[in-house]
Write a protein that holds these residues in place. Structure first.
Motif, PDB file in Angstrom:
ATOM      1  N   ALA A 128     -30.911 -37.458  -4.727  1.00 18.14           N
ATOM      2  CA  ALA A 128     -30.721 -38.227  -3.484  1.00 18.14           C
ATOM      3  C   ALA A 128     -30.996 -37.337  -2.265  1.00 18.14           C
ATOM      4  CB  ALA A 128     -29.297 -38.783  -3.430  1.00 18.14           C
ATOM      5  N   ALA A 129     -30.635 -36.069  -2.360  1.00 20.02           N
ATOM      6  CA  ALA A 129     -30.875 -35.149  -1.241  1.00 20.02           C
ATOM      7  C   ALA A 129     -32.372 -34.880  -1.078  1.00 20.02           C
ATOM      8  CB  ALA A 129     -30.125 -33.839  -1.484  1.00 20.02           C
ATOM      9  N   ILE A 130     -33.037 -34.641  -2.205  1.00 17.69           N
ATOM     10  CA  ILE A 130     -34.484 -34.350  -2.137  1.00 17.69           C
ATOM     11  C   ILE A 130     -35.230 -35.579  -1.596  1.00 17.69           C
ATOM     12  CG2 ILE A 130     -36.535 -33.864  -3.554  1.00 17.69           C
ATOM     13  CD1 ILE A 130     -34.549 -32.128  -5.308  1.00 17.69           C
ATOM     14  N   ASP A 131     -34.846 -36.749  -2.084  1.00 16.91           N
ATOM     15  CA  ASP A 131     -35.476 -37.986  -1.564  1.00 16.91           C
ATOM     16  C   ASP A 131     -35.267 -38.081  -0.060  1.00 16.91           C
ATOM     17  OD1 ASP A 131     -36.198 -38.602  -4.115  1.00 16.91           O
ATOM     18  OD2 ASP A 131     -34.710 -40.198  -4.414  1.00 16.91           O
ATOM     19  N   ALA A 132     -34.053 -37.743   0.380  1.00 12.84           N
ATOM     20  CA  ALA A 132     -33.742 -37.837   1.818  1.00 12.84           C
ATOM     21  C   ALA A 132     -34.591 -36.852   2.623  1.00 12.84           C
ATOM     22  CB  ALA A 132     -32.252 -37.568   2.050  1.00 12.84           C
ATOM     23  N   ILE A 133     -34.779 -35.664   2.082  1.00 13.88           N
ATOM     24  CA  ILE A 133     -35.635 -34.677   2.777  1.00 13.88           C
ATOM     25  C   ILE A 133     -37.056 -35.234   2.883  1.00 13.88           C
ATOM     26  CG2 ILE A 133     -36.703 -32.378   2.625  1.00 13.88           C
ATOM     27  CD1 ILE A 133     -34.123 -31.417   1.232  1.00 13.88           C
ATOM     28  N   ARG A 134     -37.552 -35.761   1.753  1.00 18.13           N
ATOM     29  CA  ARG A 134     -38.935 -36.278   1.737  1.00 18.13           C
ATOM     30  C   ARG A 134     -39.100 -37.461   2.696  1.00 18.13           C
ATOM     31  NH1 ARG A 134     -39.971 -34.258  -3.784  1.00 18.13           N
ATOM     32  NH2 ARG A 134     -40.561 -32.139  -3.157  1.00 18.13           N
ATOM     33  N   ARG A 135     -38.030 -38.248   2.828  1.00 16.68           N
ATOM     34  CA  ARG A 135     -38.105 -39.402   3.752  1.00 16.68           C
ATOM     35  C   ARG A 135     -38.029 -38.965   5.215  1.00 16.68           C
ATOM     36  NH1 ARG A 135     -34.154 -41.791   0.554  1.00 16.68           N
ATOM     37  NH2 ARG A 135     -32.604 -41.485   2.186  1.00 16.68           N
ATOM     38  N   GLY A 136     -37.676 -37.701   5.401  1.00 20.07           N
ATOM     39  CA  GLY A 136     -37.566 -37.203   6.780  1.00 20.07           C
ATOM     40  C   GLY A 136     -36.214 -37.493   7.422  1.00 20.07           C
ATOM     41  N   GLU A 137     -35.173 -37.496   6.598  1.00 21.00           N
ATOM     42  CA  GLU A 137     -33.822 -37.741   7.144  1.00 21.00           C
ATOM     43  C   GLU A 137     -33.302 -36.445   7.765  1.00 21.00           C
ATOM     44  OE1 GLU A 137     -32.387 -40.727   6.926  1.00 21.00           O
ATOM     45  OE2 GLU A 137     -33.272 -41.727   5.200  1.00 21.00           O
ATOM     46  N   SER A 138     -33.984 -36.005   8.787  1.00 25.64           N
ATOM     47  CA  SER A 138     -33.664 -34.675   9.306  1.00 25.64           C
ATOM     48  C   SER A 138     -33.061 -34.731  10.706  1.00 25.64           C
ATOM     49  CB  SER A 138     -34.946 -33.833   9.328  1.00 25.64           C
ATOM     50  OG  SER A 138     -35.941 -34.533  10.045  1.00 25.64           O
ATOM     51  N   HIS A 139     -32.559 -35.903  11.072  1.00 26.29           N
ATOM     52  CA  HIS A 139     -32.062 -36.070  12.439  1.00 26.29           C
ATOM     53  C   HIS A 139     -30.540 -36.181  12.443  1.00 26.29           C
ATOM     54  CE1 HIS A 139     -36.205 -36.718  13.683  1.00 26.29           C
ATOM     55  NE2 HIS A 139     -36.319 -37.367  12.535  1.00 26.29           N
TER      56      HIS A 139
END
Ligand code: PMP
Ligand code: GLU
Length: 387
Positions: free
Chosen positions: A51-62
């Motif tokens: 779930a974390a890797i998916d979030a990184i790939r989706r650009g959940e960086s804000h």
């Protein structure tokens, strides 16, 4: 340079400083076995990492919503419904960078200078410092003579017109004791009668062994919901200490105030870590059970080994991953000296009970490998025999 009285008075976290000392000694080449830090040795579940890797790939960086992403808050609500039958809405949940900041925020919200807060000893190291940081006064209810469970008599003996609330921790760190329904009912009665709030820290609720059962205080006293702040988190259940995710559940006005404080403190918890916790709460139940079973096995082994040792006694802990050994009958009954000597002579690190308001006891965390348990307990036995 002048420093604040507040910071000059604060004591370092004994659990963290002893484990740092053990790590340093190990780095220097010493054969240290550490039972000091309460931290699962397992890696986080695969579903959390994914779930974390998916979030990184989706650009959940804000920045996320300060109170946490809705998906995680909703998942926490689903979890509380599923596990305890309790109804909470997402705006009654706050996500923070660990349970520790949530405890801090709750105390900042509830305590004025001079207010008294009840702690049940043995009590985890950070409660007292956090009460002090809020300007409050800790009042210790000693449970050592009552099988580590508080009694109404002991609580009533220390209540005053300054008492505002209490921190209840079950399963307990450091003792592993679980407060049964009767005890929780009694605590709820006191809170109701004396108009007190309760911070209910159940961060070890998934780590329960044998026939023991963990009970949430609202399951035995649903009417006190308005005065309870539940604190939980991903660290212990999901072996996610490094991700730093905690959650608090409480009525909306309280969560809103804690959230306001958090806007000035950490803002939201790490976006990626929030997604990891979301993955864990949703899908990691099988992993939790595997880890729980491993802890249960280690618990049996460590208890059996300790029971063969001279001088010391131990009460069966029902939960968490600690054993709390009574060393008062040993030739070194001073727990600070005992731990120092044990580390220096046998390279075994453990936390003195004094850090938990329980001098004469020593805490060993068995959240480490079976190999370390056997080797470390062998050394402890040799140490005791040589005293
Ligand atoms: N409460 C208790 C009783 C604990 O032992 C810990 C240990 N870390 C915490 C809260 C805080 O956990 P964390 O900040 O890792 O979520
Ligand atoms: N709670 C764990 C312990 O008691 C981790 C360290 C800490 O946060 O105090 O060892």
């Amino acid at each position: 340079m002048k420093m604040s009285k507040r910071i000059l008075e604060i004591q370092p976290s004994a659990t963290i400083s002893i484990s740092a000392k053990a790590k340093k000694m190990k780095a220097e080449g010493k054969p240290v076995i550490s039972f000091s830090l309460g931290e699962p040795d397992f890696n986080s579940p695969e579903c959390a990492s994914k779930a974390a890797i998916d979030a990184i790939r989706r650009g959940e960086s804000h920045y996320t919503l300060n109170s946490g992403i809705l998906e995680l808050r909703q998942e926490v609500c689903n979890y509380y419904k599923r596990r305890f039958g309790l109804d909470y809405a997402p705006d009654e949940v706050l996500i923070a960078s660990g349970a520790k900041p949530l405890l801090y925020e709750a105390l900042q919200m509830l305590v004025d200078p001079g207010d008294e807060v009840l702690l049940f000893s043995p009590a985890w190291v950070s409660y007292v410092e956090q009460v002090h940081l809020a300007g409050g006064k800790d009042v210790i209810v000693d449970t050592l003579k009552t099988d580590l469970i508080p009694t109404k008599k002991a609580i009533e003996a220390v209540l005053s017109d300054k008492t505002v609330g209490m921190i209840v921790n079950s399963p307990s760190n450091p003792s592993g004791a679980i407060y049964d329904e009767e005890t929780l009912k009694m605590i709820a009665d006191v809170a109701r009668e004396k108009d007190l709030w309760i911070i209910f820290d159940e961060i070890y609720e998934r780590l329960v062994y044998g026939h023991a059962k963990h009970v949430n205080i609202l399951n035995v006293a649903p009417d006190i919901r308005d005065r309870v702040i539940i604190v939980n988190g991903a660290s212990k259940a999901y072996a996610m200490t490094g991700w730093r995710i905690g959650y608090a559940l409480a009525p909306k006005p309280l969560i809103a105030k804690m959230n306001t404080l958090q806007t000035h403190l950490t803002s939201n918890a790490s976006s990626i870590a929030q997604w990891a916790a979301w993955g864990a709460i949703k899908d990691a139940d099988p992993d939790v059970e595997k880890m729980r079973k491993a802890f249960e096995e280690r618990r049996s082994v460590i208890l059996e080994l300790v029971r063969q040792m001279p001088y010391v006694t131990v009460r069966d802990p029902e939960g968490a991953f600690y054993i709390f050994i009574d060393i008062r009958e040993t030739p070194v009954p001073d727990d600070m000296k005992f731990c120092e000597k044990l580390l220096e002579e046998k390279f075994v690190a453990a936390v003195p009970g004094t850090a938990f308001f329980a001098p004469g006891f020593v805490r060993f965390s068995y959240a480490c490998s079976m190999e370390n348990i056997r080797e470390g307990m062998g050394r402890l036995k040799d140490f005791l025999k040589a005293l």
